[in-house]
Design a protein around this motif. Structure first.
Motif, PDB file in Angstrom:
ATOM      1  N   ILE A  44     -60.253 -67.752  13.587  1.00  0.00           N
ATOM      2  CA  ILE A  44     -59.187 -67.927  14.587  1.00  0.00           C
ATOM      3  C   ILE A  44     -59.636 -67.286  15.902  1.00  0.00           C
ATOM      4  N   GLU A  45     -59.592 -68.060  16.986  1.00  0.00           N
ATOM      5  CA  GLU A  45     -60.039 -67.554  18.294  1.00  0.00           C
ATOM      6  C   GLU A  45     -59.031 -67.960  19.369  1.00  0.00           C
ATOM      7  N   ARG A  46     -58.704 -66.998  20.230  1.00  0.00           N
ATOM      8  CA  ARG A  46     -57.658 -67.277  21.218  1.00  0.00           C
ATOM      9  C   ARG A  46     -58.119 -68.199  22.349  1.00  0.00           C
ATOM     10  N   GLY A  52     -66.791 -64.518  22.654  1.00  0.00           N
ATOM     11  CA  GLY A  52     -66.147 -63.265  23.087  1.00  0.00           C
ATOM     12  C   GLY A  52     -66.663 -62.811  24.439  1.00  0.00           C
ATOM     13  N   MET A  53     -67.011 -61.540  24.539  1.00  0.00           N
ATOM     14  CA  MET A  53     -67.462 -60.993  25.820  1.00  0.00           C
ATOM     15  C   MET A  53     -68.671 -61.759  26.356  1.00  0.00           C
ATOM     16  N   ALA A  54     -69.525 -62.269  25.433  1.00  0.00           N
ATOM     17  CA  ALA A  54     -70.747 -62.947  25.879  1.00  0.00           C
ATOM     18  C   ALA A  54     -70.438 -64.197  26.692  1.00  0.00           C
ATOM     19  N   VAL A  62     -78.027 -60.168  25.440  1.00  0.00           N
ATOM     20  CA  VAL A  62     -77.784 -59.935  24.007  1.00  0.00           C
ATOM     21  C   VAL A  62     -78.846 -58.920  23.597  1.00  0.00           C
ATOM     22  N   THR A  63     -78.448 -57.673  23.353  1.00  0.00           N
ATOM     23  CA  THR A  63     -79.457 -56.627  23.131  1.00  0.00           C
ATOM     24  C   THR A  63     -79.155 -55.862  21.847  1.00  0.00           C
ATOM     25  N   GLU A  64     -80.121 -55.185  21.225  1.00  0.00           N
ATOM     26  CA  GLU A  64     -81.550 -55.335  21.334  1.00  0.00           C
ATOM     27  C   GLU A  64     -82.033 -55.677  19.944  1.00  0.00           C
ATOM     28  N   TYR A 126     -53.800 -67.504  18.921  1.00  0.00           N
ATOM     29  CA  TYR A 126     -53.762 -66.050  19.132  1.00  0.00           C
ATOM     30  C   TYR A 126     -53.187 -65.385  17.888  1.00  0.00           C
ATOM     31  N   VAL A 127     -53.934 -64.448  17.332  1.00  0.00           N
ATOM     32  CA  VAL A 127     -53.435 -63.731  16.154  1.00  0.00           C
ATOM     33  C   VAL A 127     -52.365 -62.750  16.637  1.00  0.00           C
ATOM     34  N   SER A 128     -51.130 -62.991  16.202  1.00  0.00           N
ATOM     35  CA  SER A 128     -50.021 -62.208  16.746  1.00  0.00           C
ATOM     36  C   SER A 128     -49.409 -61.259  15.729  1.00  0.00           C
ATOM     37  N   PRO A 369     -65.706 -55.316  11.466  1.00  0.00           N
ATOM     38  CA  PRO A 369     -67.103 -55.157  11.895  1.00  0.00           C
ATOM     39  C   PRO A 369     -67.325 -55.179  13.395  1.00  0.00           C
ATOM     40  N   SER A 370     -66.303 -55.394  14.215  1.00  0.00           N
ATOM     41  CA  SER A 370     -66.581 -55.582  15.644  1.00  0.00           C
ATOM     42  C   SER A 370     -66.606 -54.246  16.377  1.00  0.00           C
ATOM     43  N   ARG A 371     -66.607 -54.268  17.699  1.00  0.00           N
ATOM     44  CA  ARG A 371     -66.863 -53.047  18.474  1.00  0.00           C
ATOM     45  C   ARG A 371     -65.841 -51.940  18.211  1.00  0.00           C
ATOM     46  N   CYS A 372     -64.789 -52.252  17.453  1.00  0.00           N
ATOM     47  CA  CYS A 372     -63.795 -51.236  17.115  1.00  0.00           C
ATOM     48  C   CYS A 372     -64.071 -50.604  15.751  1.00  0.00           C
ATOM     49  N   ALA A 383     -73.983 -48.879  19.250  1.00  0.00           N
ATOM     50  CA  ALA A 383     -73.763 -49.970  18.286  1.00  0.00           C
ATOM     51  C   ALA A 383     -72.798 -51.030  18.786  1.00  0.00           C
ATOM     52  N   ARG A 384     -72.074 -50.757  19.875  1.00  0.00           N
ATOM     53  CA  ARG A 384     -71.099 -51.712  20.410  1.00  0.00           C
ATOM     54  C   ARG A 384     -71.750 -53.004  20.913  1.00  0.00           C
ATOM     55  N   VAL A 385     -73.058 -52.967  21.190  1.00  0.00           N
ATOM     56  CA  VAL A 385     -73.679 -54.146  21.824  1.00  0.00           C
ATOM     57  C   VAL A 385     -73.808 -55.298  20.827  1.00  0.00           C
ATOM     58  N   GLN A 386     -74.209 -56.439  21.348  1.00  0.00           N
ATOM     59  CA  GLN A 386     -74.104 -57.672  20.563  1.00  0.00           C
ATOM     60  C   GLN A 386     -74.950 -57.675  19.289  1.00  0.00           C
ATOM     61  N   ALA A 387     -76.217 -57.254  19.391  1.00  0.00           N
ATOM     62  CA  ALA A 387     -77.050 -57.293  18.180  1.00  0.00           C
ATOM     63  C   ALA A 387     -76.466 -56.369  17.109  1.00  0.00           C
TER      64      ALA A 387
HETATM   65  C1  LIG Z   1     -69.624 -55.113  31.286  1.00  0.00           C
HETATM   66  C2  LIG Z   1     -70.243 -55.193  29.932  1.00  0.00           C
HETATM   67  C3  LIG Z   1     -71.603 -55.132  29.797  1.00  0.00           C
HETATM   68  C4  LIG Z   1     -72.188 -55.246  28.549  1.00  0.00           C
HETATM   69  N1  LIG Z   1     -73.555 -55.239  28.430  1.00  0.00           N
HETATM   70  C5  LIG Z   1     -74.115 -55.559  27.239  1.00  0.00           C
HETATM   71  C6  LIG Z   1     -75.508 -55.722  27.113  1.00  0.00           C
HETATM   72  O1  LIG Z   1     -76.264 -55.526  28.064  1.00  0.00           O
HETATM   73  N2  LIG Z   1     -75.996 -56.106  25.907  1.00  0.00           N
HETATM   74  C7  LIG Z   1     -75.182 -56.344  24.829  1.00  0.00           C
HETATM   75  O2  LIG Z   1     -75.681 -56.754  23.782  1.00  0.00           O
HETATM   76  N3  LIG Z   1     -73.866 -56.107  24.906  1.00  0.00           N
HETATM   77  C8  LIG Z   1     -73.308 -55.734  26.083  1.00  0.00           C
HETATM   78  N4  LIG Z   1     -71.971 -55.526  26.174  1.00  0.00           N
HETATM   79  C9  LIG Z   1     -71.173 -55.342  24.938  1.00  0.00           C
HETATM   80  C10 LIG Z   1     -70.837 -56.613  24.206  1.00  0.00           C
HETATM   81  O3  LIG Z   1     -70.562 -57.691  25.050  1.00  0.00           O
HETATM   82  C11 LIG Z   1     -69.607 -56.380  23.317  1.00  0.00           C
HETATM   83  O4  LIG Z   1     -69.571 -55.098  22.792  1.00  0.00           O
HETATM   84  C12 LIG Z   1     -69.618 -57.393  22.197  1.00  0.00           C
HETATM   85  O5  LIG Z   1     -69.351 -58.650  22.754  1.00  0.00           O
HETATM   86  C13 LIG Z   1     -68.577 -57.032  21.159  1.00  0.00           C
HETATM   87  O6  LIG Z   1     -68.429 -58.116  20.279  1.00  0.00           O
HETATM   88  P1  LIG Z   1     -67.147 -58.244  19.371  1.00  0.00           P
HETATM   89  O7  LIG Z   1     -67.279 -59.526  18.650  1.00  0.00           O
HETATM   90  O8  LIG Z   1     -66.980 -56.995  18.627  1.00  0.00           O
HETATM   91  O9  LIG Z   1     -65.939 -58.297  20.403  1.00  0.00           O
HETATM   92  P2  LIG Z   1     -65.648 -59.297  21.611  1.00  0.00           P
HETATM   93  O10 LIG Z   1     -66.904 -59.756  22.229  1.00  0.00           O
HETATM   94  O11 LIG Z   1     -64.637 -58.629  22.453  1.00  0.00           O
HETATM   95  O12 LIG Z   1     -65.001 -60.548  20.887  1.00  0.00           O
HETATM   96  C14 LIG Z   1     -63.675 -60.519  20.396  1.00  0.00           C
HETATM   97  C15 LIG Z   1     -63.210 -61.950  20.215  1.00  0.00           C
HETATM   98  O13 LIG Z   1     -61.926 -61.955  19.625  1.00  0.00           O
HETATM   99  C16 LIG Z   1     -61.037 -62.770  20.399  1.00  0.00           C
HETATM  100  N5  LIG Z   1     -59.707 -62.169  20.257  1.00  0.00           N
HETATM  101  C17 LIG Z   1     -59.320 -60.938  20.653  1.00  0.00           C
HETATM  102  N6  LIG Z   1     -58.051 -60.706  20.303  1.00  0.00           N
HETATM  103  C18 LIG Z   1     -57.616 -61.828  19.666  1.00  0.00           C
HETATM  104  C19 LIG Z   1     -56.398 -62.190  19.055  1.00  0.00           C
HETATM  105  N7  LIG Z   1     -55.346 -61.345  18.996  1.00  0.00           N
HETATM  106  N8  LIG Z   1     -56.300 -63.428  18.498  1.00  0.00           N
HETATM  107  C20 LIG Z   1     -57.358 -64.294  18.532  1.00  0.00           C
HETATM  108  N9  LIG Z   1     -58.539 -63.991  19.102  1.00  0.00           N
HETATM  109  C21 LIG Z   1     -58.666 -62.767  19.644  1.00  0.00           C
HETATM  110  C22 LIG Z   1     -61.587 -62.709  21.801  1.00  0.00           C
HETATM  111  O14 LIG Z   1     -61.185 -63.808  22.588  1.00  0.00           O
HETATM  112  C23 LIG Z   1     -63.097 -62.698  21.531  1.00  0.00           C
HETATM  113  O15 LIG Z   1     -63.613 -63.988  21.377  1.00  0.00           O
HETATM  114  C24 LIG Z   1     -71.355 -55.395  27.417  1.00  0.00           C
HETATM  115  C25 LIG Z   1     -69.971 -55.465  27.543  1.00  0.00           C
HETATM  116  C26 LIG Z   1     -69.416 -55.365  28.792  1.00  0.00           C
HETATM  117  C27 LIG Z   1     -67.936 -55.466  28.919  1.00  0.00           C
END
Ligand SMILES: Cc1cc2nc3c(=O)[nH]c(=O)nc-3n(C[C@H](O)[C@H](O)[C@H](O)COP(=O)(O)OP(=O)(O)OC[C@H]3O[C@@H](n4cnc5c(N)ncnc54)[C@H](O)[C@@H]3O)c2cc1C
Length: 433
Positions: A44-46, A52-54, A62-64, A126-128, A369-372, A383-387
């Motif tokens: 489910i994606e909003r 997401g952030m990418a 996308v590192t590293e 949107y997951v509500s 498993p995500s950045r939280c 560990a918050r980064v994409q890889a």
């Molecule tokens: C400014 C900045 C620079 C960065 N630089 C780098 C970098 O150089 N290299 C790197 O690898 N990473 C970098 N990052 C970090 C990286 O982008 C994120 O930490 C990573 O995307 C986290 O992935 P995630 O899947 O945990 O969360 P997110 O990428 O936040 O994905 C969450 C997903 O869930 C969806 N979502 C959220 N809430 C709901 C809901 N209630 N219902 C349905 N969908 C929902 C969102 O739309 C999104 O698609 C950077 C981040 C920022 C902000």
């Protein structure tokens, strides 16, 4: 504050072994992993696209994937970037294995891999809410143009980045007792003299723009310069195109008022920053603003209190855990909420991330498993980064599918089988010297 109570009949439109909430780097990889393990999987994606952030935030790097030239992140995350590379959508750059990707290429490849794996995809949903019985999340509720709908879930993967499902279910959160890392709205410029921009990652176009930072610091003594970070500029997207990471604002994305203010203020700031770039730097003298990101880029919000809280000390020592499920070699990268400074600690070895940091005590069918995920400030800051989160996502998807097959709670997951599966997929999980 006045409140109201409303009761409502919600149709249950499907039943899945694994329901993944959020389709960012952690979520789409989780869904692929679960589906490849044979689980009936929903994602489910909003937004109307994955990444997401990418993609929504235009975070192109996308590192590293490497540490000192050796791959440390493998399996589905590596398969994903190799697919992009084969299609001319980016290049993996040793020795750190950084990969700069066009957000459009990212959206398409993520969606293809998810659909090819047989995942049921729900976009613009949107997951509500969720229904919880004794810690077990039985249903996930989503809102869309179709109204409120529920999915019955065997296991739930919270990949919302912000721990939305975990918070709704009542998982306790960590409090770092310090400000969150600031947010950044990326923007894309056209008509940039990209030939003047030096390599940011070796072998790739882009620049750390140190001279821009120094000049803006100087200008800020006499004129209004919005708060900025970096700046970093990636110029590999095409003739004259540059993606810029520069704006900066301290805020809490989980507060609706602050989120609205951040979107509005950062767009105003970008208007001013683009003028400053045009007026003061030859490479940007003809630059035009092509777009701002779909949403503010969020580095940090909630952190669950997991069965294990991964610490910076464990992380920097590359401590090996019996339940190691992912690796990460990005530096510990803490951006100041107050000014344009940054703490950056490079790692001697790639860190290990334990399974126990993506599950919480008392929640037998939830994985986060995500950045939280559960880590202290330093471990999180790497560990918050994409890889990193893609690796966690891969493990969460496989673990959820296996627990479903075995009828186990996530805490009783068969770790040996999980690790063997991840290693068979190409993850680098053996204990390093
Ligand atoms: C400014 C900045 C620079 C960065 N630089 C780098 C970098 O150089 N290299 C790197 O690898 N990473 C970098 N990052 C970090 C990286 O982008 C994120 O930490 C990573 O995307 C986290 O992935 P995630 O899947 O945990 O969360 P997110 O990428 O936040 O994905 C969450 C997903 O869930 C969806 N979502 C959220 N809430 C709901 C809901 N209630 N219902 C349905 N969908 C929902 C969102 O739309 C999104 O698609 C950077 C981040 C920022 C902000």
């Amino acid at each position: 504050m006045p409140t109201l109570t409303r009761t409502k009949q919600i149709p249950v439109i499907g039943e899945y072994d694994v329901v993944v909430c959020g389709g960012g780097p952690a979520g789409f990889v989780s869904a692929i992993a679960a589906a490849r393990c044979g689980a009936r999987t929903a994602l489910i994606e909003r937004y109307g696209f994955l990444g997401g952030m990418a993609t929504a935030g235009n975070v192109a790097p996308v590192t590293e994937f490497m540490h000192q030239g050796e791959l440390v992140v493998g399996g589905i995350p590596l398969e994903f970037v190799r697919c992009l590379e084969a299609k001319g959508q980016g290049t993996m750059c040793p020795p750190r294995g950084n990969f700069v990707c066009h957000p459009e290429g990212y959206k398409l490849e993520a969606q293809r891999m998810v659909r090819e794996a047989g995942v049921s995809l729900f976009l613009h949903a949107y997951v509500s809410d969720c229904i919880v019985e004794d810690g077990v999340i039985t249903h996930v509720i989503m809102e869309s143009k179709s109204g409120a709908q529920a999915l019955k879930a065997g296991y739930v993967i919270d990949a919302t980045g912000d721990g939305d499902v975990a918070a709704m279910a009542g998982v306790p959160m960590l409090d770092y007792q310090c400000p969150l890392q600031p947010s950044t709205m990326y923007f894309i410029l056209g008509n940039v003299k990209t030939e003047m921009i030096r390599g940011y990652y070796p072998g790739q176009p882009g620049s750390s723009m140190k001279h821009v930072r120094e000049r803006l610091n100087e200008l800020s003594k006499t004129q209004d310069v919005p708060q900025f970070g970096g700046p970093w500029c990636m110029a590999g997207m095409g003739e004259g195109i540059a993606i810029v990471n520069m704006s900066r604002m301290a805020m809490d994305w989980t507060d609706e008022v602050q989120a609205t203010e951040a979107e509005c203020r950062l767009r105003e700031d970008i208007d001013k920053l683009v003028k400053l770039l045009r007026e003061n730097f030859e490479e940007f003298s003809d630059a035009t603003l092509l777009s701002t990101a779909t949403q503010v880029g969020i580095r940090e919000t909630r952190h669950i209190k997991g069965v294990h809280v991964l610490t910076g000390d464990e992380y920097k020592a590359a401590h090996f855990f019996e339940d190691s499920i992912a690796r990460c070699s990005h530096p510990i990268d803490i951006h100041s909420d107050k000014d344009n400074s940054q703490i950056c600690i490079y790692l001697d070895k790639a860190a290990y991330l334990p399974y126990r940091s993506i599950i919480a005590e008392g929640f037998p069918n939830l994985l986060v498993p995500s950045r939280c995920f559960s880590a202290d400030r330093e471990a999180f800051a790497s560990a918050r980064v994409q890889a990193g989160v893609m690796g966690l996502g891969q493990a969460a998807g496989a673990a959820a599918a296996m627990c479903c097959e075995d009828g186990r709670s996530v805490k009783d997951a068969d770790i040996q089988r999980l690790r063997e599966t991840l290693i068979a997929w190409g993850a680098y999980l053996a204990e390093a010297d």
